[in-house]
Design a protein around this motif. Sequence first.
Motif, PDB file in Angstrom:
ATOM      1  N   PHE A  17     102.536  14.402 -41.913  1.00 33.98           N
ATOM      2  CA  PHE A  17     104.004  14.697 -41.812  1.00 33.98           C
ATOM      3  C   PHE A  17     104.346  14.205 -40.492  1.00 33.98           C
ATOM      4  N   ILE A  18     103.312  14.456 -39.355  1.00 38.11           N
ATOM      5  CA  ILE A  18     103.738  14.026 -38.209  1.00 38.11           C
ATOM      6  C   ILE A  18     104.009  12.409 -38.092  1.00 38.11           C
ATOM      7  N   ASP A  19     102.808  11.753 -38.500  1.00 34.29           N
ATOM      8  CA  ASP A  19     102.737  10.366 -38.720  1.00 34.29           C
ATOM      9  C   ASP A  19     104.170   9.760 -39.537  1.00 34.29           C
ATOM     10  N   LYS A  20     104.570  10.422 -40.514  1.00 36.60           N
ATOM     11  CA  LYS A  20     105.853   9.999 -40.914  1.00 36.60           C
ATOM     12  C   LYS A  20     106.862  10.123 -40.243  1.00 36.60           C
ATOM     13  N   LEU A  21     107.182  11.419 -39.368  1.00 39.66           N
ATOM     14  CA  LEU A  21     108.173  11.507 -38.557  1.00 39.66           C
ATOM     15  C   LEU A  21     108.114  10.360 -37.410  1.00 39.66           C
ATOM     16  N   GLU A  22     106.848  10.102 -37.109  1.00 38.42           N
ATOM     17  CA  GLU A  22     106.969   9.137 -36.020  1.00 38.42           C
ATOM     18  C   GLU A  22     107.387   7.680 -36.292  1.00 38.42           C
ATOM     19  N   SER A  23     107.008   7.281 -37.879  1.00 36.74           N
ATOM     20  CA  SER A  23     107.638   6.275 -38.378  1.00 36.74           C
ATOM     21  C   SER A  23     109.260   6.201 -38.399  1.00 36.74           C
ATOM     22  N   GLN A  24     109.683   7.341 -38.483  1.00 46.34           N
ATOM     23  CA  GLN A  24     111.134   7.564 -38.877  1.00 46.34           C
ATOM     24  C   GLN A  24     111.938   7.898 -37.559  1.00 46.34           C
ATOM     25  N   ARG A  25     110.949   7.858 -36.459  1.00 41.30           N
ATOM     26  CA  ARG A  25     111.707   8.085 -35.028  1.00 41.30           C
ATOM     27  C   ARG A  25     112.208   6.846 -34.454  1.00 41.30           C
ATOM     28  N   ASP A  26     113.480   7.027 -33.737  1.00 42.71           N
ATOM     29  CA  ASP A  26     113.775   5.866 -32.999  1.00 42.71           C
ATOM     30  C   ASP A  26     113.100   5.950 -31.481  1.00 42.71           C
ATOM     31  N   PRO A  27     112.369   4.822 -31.050  1.00 44.22           N
ATOM     32  CA  PRO A  27     111.773   5.190 -29.882  1.00 44.22           C
ATOM     33  C   PRO A  27     112.411   5.035 -28.732  1.00 44.22           C
ATOM     34  N   GLU A  28     113.906   4.563 -28.745  1.00 40.92           N
ATOM     35  CA  GLU A  28     114.606   4.602 -27.760  1.00 40.92           C
ATOM     36  C   GLU A  28     115.368   5.890 -27.724  1.00 40.92           C
ATOM     37  N   THR A  29     116.093   6.299 -28.720  1.00 40.80           N
ATOM     38  CA  THR A  29     116.834   7.602 -28.563  1.00 40.80           C
ATOM     39  C   THR A  29     116.054   8.927 -28.958  1.00 40.80           C
ATOM     40  N   HIS A  30     114.769   8.569 -29.324  1.00 37.79           N
ATOM     41  CA  HIS A  30     113.883   9.891 -29.842  1.00 37.79           C
ATOM     42  C   HIS A  30     114.528  10.621 -30.939  1.00 37.79           C
ATOM     43  N   LEU A  31     115.411  10.231 -31.819  1.00 41.66           N
ATOM     44  CA  LEU A  31     115.818  10.963 -32.820  1.00 41.66           C
ATOM     45  C   LEU A  31     115.387  10.221 -34.289  1.00 41.66           C
TER      46      LEU A  31
END
Length: 541
Positions: free
Chosen positions: A193-207
């Motif tokens: 689940f955390i890996d999937k969130l990371e793949s869906q997280r914008d690295p600049e906005t963190h959203l």
Amino acid sequence: MWKNTMKTVRRQSAAHQLFNARDLSLGGTLGQQTHLELLDKSPPRTDERWQQAMSYGELPGPNGWRMLSYFLPGGKLHNTNLIQMNRRLREMYGDIYRLPGLMGKPDVVFTYNPEDFELTYRNEGVWPIRIGLESFSYYRKVKRPDVFGGIGGLVSEQGKDWADIRNKVNPVLMKVQSVRQNLPQLDQIAKEFIDKLESQRDPETHLLQTDFHDQLKNWAFESISFVALNTRMGLLSDQPDPNAARLAKHMSDFFNYSFQYDVQPSIWPYYKTRGFKRFLKTYDDITEITTNYIEEAIQRFEIDDGRKNKCVLEQLLGLNKQVAVVMAMDMLMAGIDTTSSAFVTILYHLACNPSKQSQLRRELLHILPDSKASLTDESTKNMPYLRACIKEGLRITSITPGNFRITTKDLVLSGYQVPRGTGVLMGVMELSNSDEYFAQSADFIPERWLKADIAGDVLACPEARTRNPFVYLPFGFGPRTCIGKRIAELEIETLLVRLLRRYHVNWLPNAPLQYESTIILSPCGDIRFKFLPVEGVRESL
């Protein structure tokens, strides 16, 4: 997958949620007779306390027409959710009042007195009566006895039938060792689940670029599916099992239909409407998919019969196949929205209280210094602050605002006669949010649940919580305590460790988290978090 599940529910009146207690019947009267059979058979009370109490008819509260007017446009309870409804009614009528049942349903007495809670629980007997979902009994006992063998399940059974099931499954689902053997797989699911969130997280906005609550439901479904069916559904992957996706959709429909036909007034016990037939089709689909998964699991168990530890499903099958099917389905139906909603609530409070979140992270860094390491029974044995945070989140907003029982004996509650067979709703959440029982009740203070200091700057303050054990009951009390309590706690603990070990979490909306009334209190509206990777934290220890 989970989108727009509650479109219909959100438009419905919160009033129906609690005071329309249905007869658990298969045709209008059977359930009511069953309840009467379970009541205490002693003669009516004539003791001094009963004689001195005010009569049941003197209980404050609105009549039926006035109650209906409250929910019309411009009414005092129009567009309120359960939390708001309970608070306004309490302001209007006091700490005990009676709400009339509509469309021929029985009255329900609401009480906000912990002495009444204790009296009700202490007199419920070994077979407590709690209104369940009528459609469960109808579908399982009338429509599909071929699958369920006349077993309705823990949600809807009463009396000896309920006790027989509960006594069989308690050692499997309430025994810590039996549940915690699922930790390695639940930890793996949390990692995915955390890996999937990371793949869906914008690295600049963190959203996140997706709906967090929907993703949480996938996590909850994946987790409870492994426990209940010993099967990985693949809902956190890019290619989920097609049947799992179908089952998830049917579970969403089930919650929507159940609110409509089990909670709101409905004529289906007397006339099967087209909508109710669609509900039955949803039950059929859930039953078909679930039983297929169970049959596949049975084949795996037969091939690998030499294992020392048996999983939850295998233990249930060892008791009775029909019981196993019923319990597996009940775990799936009850273990998605409840667990995901509770997790959102707890995470919200941690996100809004960064100092508490930082203190929790210090604990997590000690038990998991290497973020890639696996969680074990040993490493998760001592997590007092994590468990205190979970308790505090559920104190402020539990899954339901109260606990319900039908009295089996004549009781005197807050000075009023309440005859046996009366529904009583104990407003636990209101008291949990009262300064009378919890100092600074509006504040998120996990330290109130600590038994001892855990650091020089983290001091236990048990004086900030009530000593009355009947005020905080998020999982109920007594023989009908939530059977999934230990599973839900393990799932929530595991994901909190993984998520907060990986990210600092901030709450983005300017408004507080909102809730809607379905079968449970479910977070709704603008649910957005910011996930900032944890960096340089090890040096701070």
